[in-house]
Design an enzyme around this catalytic site. Structure first.
Site, PDB file in Angstrom:
ATOM      1  N   ALA A 111       7.434   1.021   5.957  1.00  0.00           N
ATOM      2  CA  ALA A 111       7.469  -0.436   5.776  1.00  0.00           C
ATOM      3  C   ALA A 111       7.912  -0.808   4.363  1.00  0.00           C
ATOM      4  O   ALA A 111       8.629  -1.791   4.165  1.00  0.00           O
ATOM      5  CB  ALA A 111       6.094  -1.023   6.082  1.00  0.00           C
ATOM      6  N   ASP A 112       7.518   0.004   3.363  1.00  0.00           N
ATOM      7  CA  ASP A 112       7.908  -0.305   1.977  1.00  0.00           C
ATOM      8  C   ASP A 112       9.433  -0.276   1.806  1.00  0.00           C
ATOM      9  O   ASP A 112      10.006  -1.066   1.053  1.00  0.00           O
ATOM     10  CB  ASP A 112       7.216   0.655   0.981  1.00  0.00           C
ATOM     11  CG  ASP A 112       7.417   2.142   1.301  1.00  0.00           C
ATOM     12  OD1 ASP A 112       7.890   2.480   2.410  1.00  0.00           O
ATOM     13  OD2 ASP A 112       7.081   2.974   0.433  1.00  0.00           O
ATOM     14  N   THR A 114       5.331   7.961  -4.789  1.00  0.00           N
ATOM     15  CA  THR A 114       4.781   9.297  -4.534  1.00  0.00           C
ATOM     16  C   THR A 114       5.935  10.184  -4.058  1.00  0.00           C
ATOM     17  O   THR A 114       6.128  11.291  -4.540  1.00  0.00           O
ATOM     18  CB  THR A 114       3.693   9.202  -3.450  1.00  0.00           C
ATOM     19  OG1 THR A 114       2.793   8.163  -3.816  1.00  0.00           O
ATOM     20  CG2 THR A 114       2.969  10.516  -3.300  1.00  0.00           C
ATOM     21  N   VAL A 124       0.854  -1.193   0.000  1.00  0.00           N
ATOM     22  CA  VAL A 124       0.000   0.000   0.000  1.00  0.00           C
ATOM     23  C   VAL A 124       0.886   1.238   0.000  1.00  0.00           C
ATOM     24  O   VAL A 124       1.543   1.549   1.002  1.00  0.00           O
ATOM     25  CB  VAL A 124      -0.928   0.015   1.235  1.00  0.00           C
ATOM     26  CG1 VAL A 124      -1.829   1.250   1.192  1.00  0.00           C
ATOM     27  CG2 VAL A 124      -1.759  -1.262   1.315  1.00  0.00           C
ATOM     28  N   GLY A 125       0.945   1.933  -1.140  1.00  0.00           N
ATOM     29  CA  GLY A 125       1.683   3.189  -1.259  1.00  0.00           C
ATOM     30  C   GLY A 125       0.710   4.355  -1.224  1.00  0.00           C
ATOM     31  O   GLY A 125      -0.514   4.155  -1.215  1.00  0.00           O
ATOM     32  N   THR A 150       0.037   6.471  -3.562  1.00  0.00           N
ATOM     33  CA  THR A 150      -0.706   6.626  -4.825  1.00  0.00           C
ATOM     34  C   THR A 150      -1.433   5.348  -5.194  1.00  0.00           C
ATOM     35  O   THR A 150      -2.605   5.366  -5.541  1.00  0.00           O
ATOM     36  CB  THR A 150       0.259   7.020  -5.971  1.00  0.00           C
ATOM     37  OG1 THR A 150       0.954   8.207  -5.592  1.00  0.00           O
ATOM     38  CG2 THR A 150      -0.509   7.287  -7.256  1.00  0.00           C
ATOM     39  N   ASN A 151      -0.722   4.217  -5.121  1.00  0.00           N
ATOM     40  CA  ASN A 151      -1.287   2.945  -5.576  1.00  0.00           C
ATOM     41  C   ASN A 151      -1.176   1.855  -4.527  1.00  0.00           C
ATOM     42  O   ASN A 151      -0.179   1.789  -3.793  1.00  0.00           O
ATOM     43  CB  ASN A 151      -0.544   2.456  -6.829  1.00  0.00           C
ATOM     44  CG  ASN A 151      -0.926   3.244  -8.068  1.00  0.00           C
ATOM     45  OD1 ASN A 151      -2.093   3.522  -8.302  1.00  0.00           O
ATOM     46  ND2 ASN A 151       0.061   3.620  -8.858  1.00  0.00           N
ATOM     47  N   TYR A 199      18.135   3.089  11.987  1.00  0.00           N
ATOM     48  CA  TYR A 199      17.449   4.385  12.122  1.00  0.00           C
ATOM     49  C   TYR A 199      17.412   4.751  13.600  1.00  0.00           C
ATOM     50  O   TYR A 199      17.371   3.860  14.460  1.00  0.00           O
ATOM     51  CB  TYR A 199      16.014   4.216  11.629  1.00  0.00           C
ATOM     52  CG  TYR A 199      15.538   5.166  10.529  1.00  0.00           C
ATOM     53  CD1 TYR A 199      16.320   5.460   9.428  1.00  0.00           C
ATOM     54  CD2 TYR A 199      14.252   5.725  10.589  1.00  0.00           C
ATOM     55  CE1 TYR A 199      15.839   6.293   8.427  1.00  0.00           C
ATOM     56  CE2 TYR A 199      13.764   6.549   9.588  1.00  0.00           C
ATOM     57  CZ  TYR A 199      14.566   6.834   8.509  1.00  0.00           C
ATOM     58  OH  TYR A 199      14.079   7.645   7.520  1.00  0.00           O
TER      59      TYR A 199
HETATM   60  N1  LIG Z   1       3.339   1.902 -14.903  1.00  0.00           N
HETATM   61  C1  LIG Z   1       3.412   3.218 -14.684  1.00  0.00           C
HETATM   62  N2  LIG Z   1       3.735   4.069 -15.701  1.00  0.00           N
HETATM   63  C2  LIG Z   1       3.818   5.390 -15.480  1.00  0.00           C
HETATM   64  N3  LIG Z   1       3.591   5.982 -14.309  1.00  0.00           N
HETATM   65  C3  LIG Z   1       3.251   5.207 -13.299  1.00  0.00           C
HETATM   66  C4  LIG Z   1       3.142   3.783 -13.409  1.00  0.00           C
HETATM   67  N4  LIG Z   1       2.817   3.293 -12.220  1.00  0.00           N
HETATM   68  C5  LIG Z   1       2.735   4.338 -11.385  1.00  0.00           C
HETATM   69  N5  LIG Z   1       2.983   5.488 -12.033  1.00  0.00           N
HETATM   70  C6  LIG Z   1       3.036   6.828 -11.424  1.00  0.00           C
HETATM   71  O1  LIG Z   1       4.178   6.790 -10.588  1.00  0.00           O
HETATM   72  C7  LIG Z   1       3.926   7.473  -9.379  1.00  0.00           C
HETATM   73  C8  LIG Z   1       4.243   6.596  -8.224  1.00  0.00           C
HETATM   74  O2  LIG Z   1       3.477   5.425  -8.284  1.00  0.00           O
HETATM   75  P1  LIG Z   1       3.731   4.226  -7.302  1.00  0.00           P
HETATM   76  O3  LIG Z   1       5.076   3.632  -7.550  1.00  0.00           O
HETATM   77  O4  LIG Z   1       2.579   3.324  -7.373  1.00  0.00           O
HETATM   78  O5  LIG Z   1       3.774   5.048  -5.915  1.00  0.00           O
HETATM   79  P2  LIG Z   1       3.333   4.680  -4.441  1.00  0.00           P
HETATM   80  O6  LIG Z   1       4.118   3.458  -4.052  1.00  0.00           O
HETATM   81  O7  LIG Z   1       3.720   5.899  -3.670  1.00  0.00           O
HETATM   82  O8  LIG Z   1       1.854   4.446  -4.434  1.00  0.00           O
HETATM   83  C9  LIG Z   1       2.486   7.920  -9.421  1.00  0.00           C
HETATM   84  O9  LIG Z   1       2.500   9.280  -9.751  1.00  0.00           O
HETATM   85  C10 LIG Z   1       1.861   7.099 -10.537  1.00  0.00           C
HETATM   86  O10 LIG Z   1       0.864   7.831 -11.208  1.00  0.00           O
HETATM   87  C1  LIG Z   2       8.713   7.962   2.289  1.00  0.00           C
HETATM   88  C2  LIG Z   2       7.354   7.334   2.029  1.00  0.00           C
HETATM   89  C3  LIG Z   2       6.287   8.424   2.101  1.00  0.00           C
HETATM   90  C4  LIG Z   2       7.352   6.716   0.621  1.00  0.00           C
HETATM   91  O1  LIG Z   2       6.060   6.243   0.339  1.00  0.00           O
HETATM   92  P1  LIG Z   2       5.472   6.051  -1.152  1.00  0.00           P
HETATM   93  O2  LIG Z   2       6.114   7.062  -2.033  1.00  0.00           O
HETATM   94  O3  LIG Z   2       5.857   4.643  -1.564  1.00  0.00           O
HETATM   95  O4  LIG Z   2       4.002   6.195  -1.045  1.00  0.00           O
HETATM   96  C5  LIG Z   2       7.072   6.175   3.038  1.00  0.00           C
HETATM   97  O5  LIG Z   2       8.099   5.233   2.991  1.00  0.00           O
HETATM   98  C6  LIG Z   2       6.919   6.695   4.444  1.00  0.00           C
HETATM   99  O6  LIG Z   2       5.880   7.201   4.819  1.00  0.00           O
HETATM  100  N1  LIG Z   2       8.001   6.557   5.273  1.00  0.00           N
HETATM  101  C7  LIG Z   2       8.036   6.993   6.644  1.00  0.00           C
HETATM  102  C8  LIG Z   2       9.178   7.903   6.905  1.00  0.00           C
HETATM  103  C9  LIG Z   2      10.555   7.253   6.741  1.00  0.00           C
HETATM  104  O7  LIG Z   2      10.720   6.233   6.037  1.00  0.00           O
HETATM  105  O8  LIG Z   2      11.506   7.770   7.380  1.00  0.00           O
HETATM  106  K   LIG Z   3       6.218   2.179  -3.100  1.00  0.00           K
END
Ligand SMILES: Nc1ncnc2c1ncn2[C@@H]1O[C@H](COP(=O)(O)OP(=O)(O)O)[C@@H](O)[C@H]1O
Ligand SMILES: CC(C)(COP(=O)(O)O)[C@@H](O)C(=O)NCCC(=O)O
Ligand SMILES: [K+]
Length: 258
Positions: free
Chosen positions: A108-109, A132, A7-8, A10-11, A100
């Site tokens: 967590a990711d 994101t 769970v990110g 954005t996606n 850390y």
């Molecule tokens: N296959 C793809 N091609 C182009 N852009 C993408 C694709 N997948 C995700 N994105 C864009 O990349 C950004 C980050 O997506 P994602 O890696 O899923 O982030 P998060 O892990 O933060 O949810 C978003 O702005 C999304 O719109």
């Molecule tokens: C830095 C992040 C926002 C990245 O999240 P994502 O872009 O995958 O949605 C996420 O790993 C987060 O909320 N981390 C907590 C702060 C840290 O890792 O120090």
């Molecule tokens: K991610």
């Protein structure tokens, strides 16, 4: 079958493993509020489309950096898949030693990526996740998670220009051939994308010299996440794109904790 969720912000990326083979992966938007039943129907529909039987799922694992959707998602997994999900967090075995200040603070990711990359490459690593936000993580040859850097994601940077400057439009993230551009859209595309490539390469270079001082020589640089291809093609520091790093990390953590 093992059902995994990353769970990110954005996606939500989800995937199904049979043993160590990833059978299928899907993306759902994170920012649509959904009940457990709405998640259940969406996920079961995806199983149907892939001609998989959702009743064959016998375990689930979730990594999330978005706390407020977890109630519905966890409830959905229990109700529709009849399994108790493992949630990546304190108390879950990872094989990674988090240096850390407060280990609970690390996303967590980032930990899941470190687990996968450490297991696959067993050498000093720099992991870049273009989500994101863009995260850079330094991991030692023996699995020490030293920490890293967090920058605004590529899309956040582009959206900020559009939102804060009256005459700048929303742009598509495609790379022009030059940085001397003769229209607004291409000027923005060049500035954001080539500027981002420079930022990535500079942070990696600094990280490499800090890692050298920690005795971690010549780290291997792995990139993952939605927009990694756009940057990796021109970057001089990224060694490999690994699009399924997070999903693989979830499977590995499941194996260590089942
Ligand atoms: N296959 C793809 N091609 C182009 N852009 C993408 C694709 N997948 C995700 N994105 C864009 O990349 C950004 C980050 O997506 P994602 O890696 O899923 O982030 P998060 O892990 O933060 O949810 C978003 O702005 C999304 O719109
Ligand atoms: C830095 C992040 C926002 C990245 O999240 P994502 O872009 O995958 O949605 C996420 O790993 C987060 O909320 N981390 C907590 C702060 C840290 O890792 O120090
Ligand atoms: K991610």
């Amino acid at each position: 079958m093992l059902l995994v969720f990353d769970v990110g912000n954005t996606n939500i990326v989800l995937g199904v493993f049979e043993g160590d083979r990833l059978l299928v992966d899907w993306r759902m938007s994170t920012n649509i509020p959904r009940t457990a039943d709405e998640y259940g129907i969406s996920v079961i529909n995806l199983f149907d489309k892939a001609e998989l039987d959702y009743r064959d799922v016998d375990a689930a694992i979730v990594s999330s950096v978005v706390p407020n959707i977890m109630y519905s998602l966890e409830h959905m997994i229990r109700k529709y898949f009849r399994v108790e999900p493992i949630i990546v967090g304190p108390g879950v075995k990872t094989g990674i030693n988090i240096k850390y200040d407060n280990p609970k603070e690390v996303g967590a990711d980032r930990i899941v990526n470190a687990v996968a990359a450490h297991e696959k490459y067993k050498k000093p690593l720099i992991i870049i996740d273009f989500g994101t936000a863009t995260t850079f993580c330094a991991v030692g040859a023996n699995g020490d998670y030293y920490g890293g850097a967090i920058t605004p994601g590529i899309k956040i940077s582009a959206d900020a220009l559009f939102e804060r400057a009256a005459k700048l439009p929303r742009i598509e993230l495609v790379k022009p051939n030059t940085v001397i551009c003769k229209n607004t859209v291409q000027s923005m595309q060049a500035g954001i994308i080539y500027g981002y490539i420079g930022q990535v390469d500079y942070i990696v270079k600094r990280m490499k010299s800090e890692m050298k001082r920690l005795g971690e020589d010549n780290p291997f640089v792995v990139a993952t996440g939605g927009l990694s291809k756009l940057i990796a093609s021109e970057s001089t520091t990224i060694d490999k794109i690994d699009p399924y790093l997070t999903l693989e990390g979830l499977r590995i953590i499941y194996e260590k904790n089942k």
